[in-house]
Design an enzyme around this catalytic site. Structure first.
Site, mmCIF file in Angstrom:
data_model
loop_
_atom_site.group_PDB
_atom_site.id
_atom_site.type_symbol
_atom_site.label_atom_id
_atom_site.label_comp_id
_atom_site.label_asym_id
_atom_site.label_seq_id
_atom_site.Cartn_x
_atom_site.Cartn_y
_atom_site.Cartn_z
ATOM 1 N N ASP A 272 0.879 -1.159 0.000
ATOM 2 C CA ASP A 272 0.000 0.000 0.000
ATOM 3 C C ASP A 272 0.931 1.229 0.000
ATOM 4 O OD1 ASP A 272 -2.269 1.710 0.447
ATOM 5 O OD2 ASP A 272 -1.687 1.787 2.559
ATOM 6 N N ASP B 99 -0.175 5.130 0.850
ATOM 7 C CA ASP B 99 -0.427 6.146 1.878
ATOM 8 C C ASP B 99 -0.333 5.542 3.279
ATOM 9 O OD1 ASP B 99 -1.118 8.152 -0.095
ATOM 10 O OD2 ASP B 99 -3.054 7.182 -0.329
ATOM 11 N N VAL C 138 -10.010 3.459 1.950
ATOM 12 C CA VAL C 138 -11.303 3.523 1.264
ATOM 13 C C VAL C 138 -11.223 4.623 0.204
ATOM 14 C CG1 VAL C 138 -13.770 3.982 1.598
ATOM 15 C CG2 VAL C 138 -12.478 2.711 3.336
ATOM 16 N N ARG D 152 -12.158 7.681 -2.604
ATOM 17 C CA ARG D 152 -12.578 9.056 -2.299
ATOM 18 C C ARG D 152 -14.081 9.177 -2.064
ATOM 19 N NH1 ARG D 152 -10.691 13.070 -6.723
ATOM 20 N NH2 ARG D 152 -8.760 11.911 -6.302
ATOM 21 N N VAL E 45 -5.642 2.609 -3.806
ATOM 22 C CA VAL E 45 -6.879 3.040 -4.466
ATOM 23 C C VAL E 45 -6.876 4.541 -4.738
ATOM 24 C CG1 VAL E 45 -8.201 1.155 -3.420
ATOM 25 C CG2 VAL E 45 -8.294 3.433 -2.389
HETATM 26 C C1 G6P Z 1 -5.953 5.746 -0.112
HETATM 27 C C2 G6P Z 1 -6.027 6.404 1.234
HETATM 28 C C3 G6P Z 1 -7.410 6.957 1.488
HETATM 29 C C4 G6P Z 1 -7.879 7.806 0.322
HETATM 30 C C5 G6P Z 1 -7.898 6.966 -0.945
HETATM 31 C C6 G6P Z 1 -8.355 7.742 -2.175
HETATM 32 O O1 G6P Z 1 -6.564 4.514 -0.020
HETATM 33 O O2 G6P Z 1 -5.702 5.493 2.263
HETATM 34 O O3 G6P Z 1 -7.360 7.727 2.674
HETATM 35 O O4 G6P Z 1 -9.185 8.319 0.557
HETATM 36 O O5 G6P Z 1 -6.577 6.491 -1.158
HETATM 37 O O6 G6P Z 1 -7.399 8.715 -2.479
HETATM 38 P P1 G6P Z 1 -7.581 9.822 -3.610
HETATM 39 O O7 G6P Z 1 -6.209 10.412 -3.714
HETATM 40 O O8 G6P Z 1 -8.018 9.134 -4.851
HETATM 41 O O9 G6P Z 1 -8.617 10.770 -3.110
HETATM 42 MG MG MG Z 2 -2.705 3.231 3.516
#
Ligand code: G6P
Ligand code: MG
Length: 217
Positions: free
Chosen positions: A12, A14, A50, A52, A118
């Protein structure tokens, strides 16, 4: 603990390789406050991993108010613009301790690496961190239909590597991500607290504690 002849590690992004989980937190907190929804670190744990719109829907449900689809799209854009301003200055110095070393260790041992995030910002983030070339396969929001905790992203990464699920293990900082890895029938290494990541096979505080040999047979 299960040790195995793993052939790849799926990361993963972030909160594992860089602390962008904190920037997502700040951006969601501001958004939640703007719509009068209460927001704290515990609630944020449910949002990690999760996508956006899924995260936005959880926050809006907590606000108890109704929003049109057009309102939702505008709010999601607002959050993303704030998030993008927070990650604008990311550089290789923002890799978390042990992140670069873990990737090097894995590749030096002849295993493959994949990214499973994601986030629609994942490509920009790995480029700014200077690690875009470190992955054999990158699976992001554009390549999947179902967000974590669905196993799709980890299974897509394994298939992209040409490997079976049990030849790979996944590394995650989120509850949804650990559930996704376990649903994919992979070994799950959690990054963070064992109190939060109860579904993980093993939890370490950060990649500075990662040693590939701990997991190989
Ligand atoms: C990762 C993060 C989430 C975030 C998601 C969508 O999974 O853990 O906190 O909401 O990505 O990110 P984005 O950059 O597409 O809004
Ligand atoms: Mg993460």
């Amino acid at each position: 603990m299960r040790k195995y002849d793993y052939r790849a590690v799926i990361f993963d992004l972030d909160g594992v390789l860089t602390d962008t989980a904190h920037y997502h937190y700040l951006a969601w907190k501001k958004l939640a406050e703007s719509v009068g929804a209460s927001f704290d670190e515990a609630f944020n744990e449910q949002l990690k991993g999760v996508d956006r719109m899924g995260s936005l829907n959880l926050i809006l449900a907590a606000s108890g108010k109704d929003f049109s689809d057009a309102d939702k799209l505008a709010l999601a854009d607002q959050k993303n613009l704030h998030y993008q301003s927070l990650i604008a200055q990311l550089s290789p110095a923002d890799l978390l301790p042990g992140a670069a070393e873990s990737l090097q260790q894995i590749r030096a041992a002849g295993l493959k690496t994949a990214l499973a995030s994601v986030s629609k910002n994942a490509r920009a983030v790995i480029e700014r961190l200077g690690i875009a070339g470190e992955f054999d396969v990158v699976v992001d929001a554009a390549k999947i239909k179902n967000s974590k905790p669905d196993p799709e992203i980890f299974l897509t990464a394994a298939a992209g590597l040409g490997l079976t699920a049990d030849e790979c293990f996944g590394i995650e900082d989120s509850i949804a991500g650990i559930r996704a890895i376990k649903s994919a029938n992979m070994f799950a290494l959690g990054i963070g607290s064992p109190v939060v990541l109860t579904g993980a096979d093993v939890v370490i505080a950060g990649l500075h504690q990662f040693s590939l040999q701990d997991y190989l047979r």
